[in-house]
Design a protein around this motif. Structure first.
Motif, PDB file in Angstrom:
ATOM      1  N   VAL A  37      -8.400 -23.174  -4.767  1.00  0.00           N
ATOM      2  CA  VAL A  37      -9.058 -23.106  -3.461  1.00  0.00           C
ATOM      3  C   VAL A  37      -9.560 -24.482  -3.053  1.00  0.00           C
ATOM      4  CG1 VAL A  37     -11.011 -22.114  -2.188  1.00  0.00           C
ATOM      5  CG2 VAL A  37      -9.685 -20.684  -3.746  1.00  0.00           C
ATOM      6  N   LEU A  38     -10.142 -25.214  -3.982  1.00  0.00           N
ATOM      7  CA  LEU A  38     -10.640 -26.549  -3.700  1.00  0.00           C
ATOM      8  C   LEU A  38      -9.496 -27.486  -3.325  1.00  0.00           C
ATOM      9  CD1 LEU A  38     -12.981 -28.529  -3.582  1.00  0.00           C
ATOM     10  CD2 LEU A  38     -12.729 -28.877  -6.034  1.00  0.00           C
ATOM     11  N   ASP A  39      -8.403 -27.424  -4.057  1.00  0.00           N
ATOM     12  CA  ASP A  39      -7.252 -28.275  -3.755  1.00  0.00           C
ATOM     13  C   ASP A  39      -6.678 -27.970  -2.376  1.00  0.00           C
ATOM     14  OD1 ASP A  39      -7.632 -29.354  -6.236  1.00  0.00           O
ATOM     15  OD2 ASP A  39      -5.865 -28.429  -7.153  1.00  0.00           O
ATOM     16  N   ARG A  40      -6.532 -26.684  -2.031  1.00  0.00           N
ATOM     17  CA  ARG A  40      -6.012 -26.309  -0.702  1.00  0.00           C
ATOM     18  C   ARG A  40      -6.946 -26.775   0.402  1.00  0.00           C
ATOM     19  NH1 ARG A  40      -4.536 -21.437  -3.318  1.00  0.00           N
ATOM     20  NH2 ARG A  40      -6.398 -20.447  -2.541  1.00  0.00           N
ATOM     21  N   ALA A  41      -8.258 -26.647   0.185  1.00  0.00           N
ATOM     22  CA  ALA A  41      -9.230 -27.074   1.195  1.00  0.00           C
ATOM     23  C   ALA A  41      -9.157 -28.581   1.431  1.00  0.00           C
ATOM     24  CB  ALA A  41     -10.633 -26.669   0.781  1.00  0.00           C
ATOM     25  N   LEU A  42      -8.990 -29.350   0.367  1.00  0.00           N
ATOM     26  CA  LEU A  42      -8.869 -30.801   0.521  1.00  0.00           C
ATOM     27  C   LEU A  42      -7.609 -31.167   1.286  1.00  0.00           C
ATOM     28  CD1 LEU A  42     -10.088 -31.888  -3.022  1.00  0.00           C
ATOM     29  CD2 LEU A  42     -11.225 -32.402  -0.850  1.00  0.00           C
ATOM     30  N   ARG A  43      -6.501 -30.494   1.012  1.00  0.00           N
ATOM     31  CA  ARG A  43      -5.258 -30.769   1.741  1.00  0.00           C
ATOM     32  C   ARG A  43      -5.384 -30.347   3.206  1.00  0.00           C
ATOM     33  NH1 ARG A  43      -1.345 -32.355  -1.833  1.00  0.00           N
ATOM     34  NH2 ARG A  43      -1.641 -31.671  -3.988  1.00  0.00           N
ATOM     35  N   THR A  44      -6.019 -29.224   3.462  1.00  0.00           N
ATOM     36  CA  THR A  44      -6.231 -28.765   4.831  1.00  0.00           C
ATOM     37  C   THR A  44      -7.109 -29.737   5.611  1.00  0.00           C
ATOM     38  OG1 THR A  44      -5.993 -26.459   4.153  1.00  0.00           O
ATOM     39  CG2 THR A  44      -7.115 -26.855   6.235  1.00  0.00           C
ATOM     40  N   ALA A  45      -8.038 -30.382   4.921  1.00  0.00           N
ATOM     41  CA  ALA A  45      -8.937 -31.348   5.562  1.00  0.00           C
ATOM     42  C   ALA A  45      -8.241 -32.679   5.853  1.00  0.00           C
ATOM     43  CB  ALA A  45     -10.159 -31.580   4.689  1.00  0.00           C
ATOM     44  N   GLY A  46      -6.972 -32.790   5.485  1.00  0.00           N
ATOM     45  CA  GLY A  46      -6.224 -33.982   5.829  1.00  0.00           C
ATOM     46  C   GLY A  46      -5.935 -34.932   4.696  1.00  0.00           C
ATOM     47  N   PHE A  47      -6.281 -34.574   3.488  1.00  0.00           N
ATOM     48  CA  PHE A  47      -5.983 -35.447   2.359  1.00  0.00           C
ATOM     49  C   PHE A  47      -4.512 -35.295   1.982  1.00  0.00           C
ATOM     50  CE2 PHE A  47     -10.544 -35.057   2.117  1.00  0.00           C
ATOM     51  CZ  PHE A  47     -10.930 -36.358   1.836  1.00  0.00           C
ATOM     52  N   ALA A  48      -3.845 -36.418   1.782  1.00  0.00           N
ATOM     53  CA  ALA A  48      -2.411 -36.415   1.503  1.00  0.00           C
ATOM     54  C   ALA A  48      -2.095 -36.035   0.065  1.00  0.00           C
ATOM     55  CB  ALA A  48      -1.817 -37.787   1.813  1.00  0.00           C
ATOM     56  N   MET A  68     -12.459 -34.071 -12.646  1.00  0.00           N
ATOM     57  CA  MET A  68     -12.761 -34.773 -11.402  1.00  0.00           C
ATOM     58  C   MET A  68     -11.538 -34.655 -10.500  1.00  0.00           C
ATOM     59  SD  MET A  68     -13.729 -38.798 -10.814  1.00  0.00           S
ATOM     60  CE  MET A  68     -12.290 -39.378 -11.710  1.00  0.00           C
ATOM     61  N   ARG A  69     -11.730 -34.239  -9.265  1.00  0.00           N
ATOM     62  CA  ARG A  69     -10.668 -34.189  -8.269  1.00  0.00           C
ATOM     63  C   ARG A  69     -10.664 -35.496  -7.494  1.00  0.00           C
ATOM     64  NH1 ARG A  69      -9.230 -30.300 -10.634  1.00  0.00           N
ATOM     65  NH2 ARG A  69      -9.142 -28.184  -9.923  1.00  0.00           N
ATOM     66  N   ILE A  70      -9.525 -36.100  -7.362  1.00  0.00           N
ATOM     67  CA  ILE A  70      -9.401 -37.344  -6.602  1.00  0.00           C
ATOM     68  C   ILE A  70      -8.469 -37.056  -5.444  1.00  0.00           C
ATOM     69  CG2 ILE A  70      -8.672 -39.747  -6.652  1.00  0.00           C
ATOM     70  CD1 ILE A  70      -9.171 -39.564  -9.741  1.00  0.00           C
ATOM     71  N   ALA A  71      -9.006 -37.112  -4.233  1.00  0.00           N
ATOM     72  CA  ALA A  71      -8.228 -36.825  -3.029  1.00  0.00           C
ATOM     73  C   ALA A  71      -8.088 -38.125  -2.230  1.00  0.00           C
ATOM     74  CB  ALA A  71      -8.933 -35.764  -2.191  1.00  0.00           C
TER      75      ALA A  71
END
Length: 75
Positions: A37-48, A68-71
């Motif tokens: 869910v966190l990964d999808r939210a970061l991608r939806t927010a515009g992170f490549a 640690m997630r690095i976006a």
């Protein structure tokens, strides 16, 4: 970078994170976030790109291993 105690989709591990969210979950407020869910939210927010890095136990103020997630956004 996002530092967060994410848990797996089944909400069963890591044990420290599950126990940490247990009190509020039993009161009807589940604040836990599953890793996908966190990964999808970061991608939806515009992170490549989103990647994970495990921080081993004993790194600075961290007393247990954490992920640690690095976006990154495109330049």
């Amino acid at each position: 970078m996002v530092f967060y105690d994410s848990i797996n989709e089944e909400k069963t591990s890591p044990a420290q994170a599950v126990i940490g969210y247990l009190t509020t979950a039993l009161q009807g407020s589940d604040y836990s976030v599953a890793e996908p869910v966190l990964d999808r939210a970061l991608r939806t927010a515009g992170f490549a790109s989103v990647r994970s890095q495990v921080l081993p136990e004993g790194q600075g103020v961290i007393h247990r291993s954490m992920v640690m997630r690095i976006a990154r956004k495109e330049k």
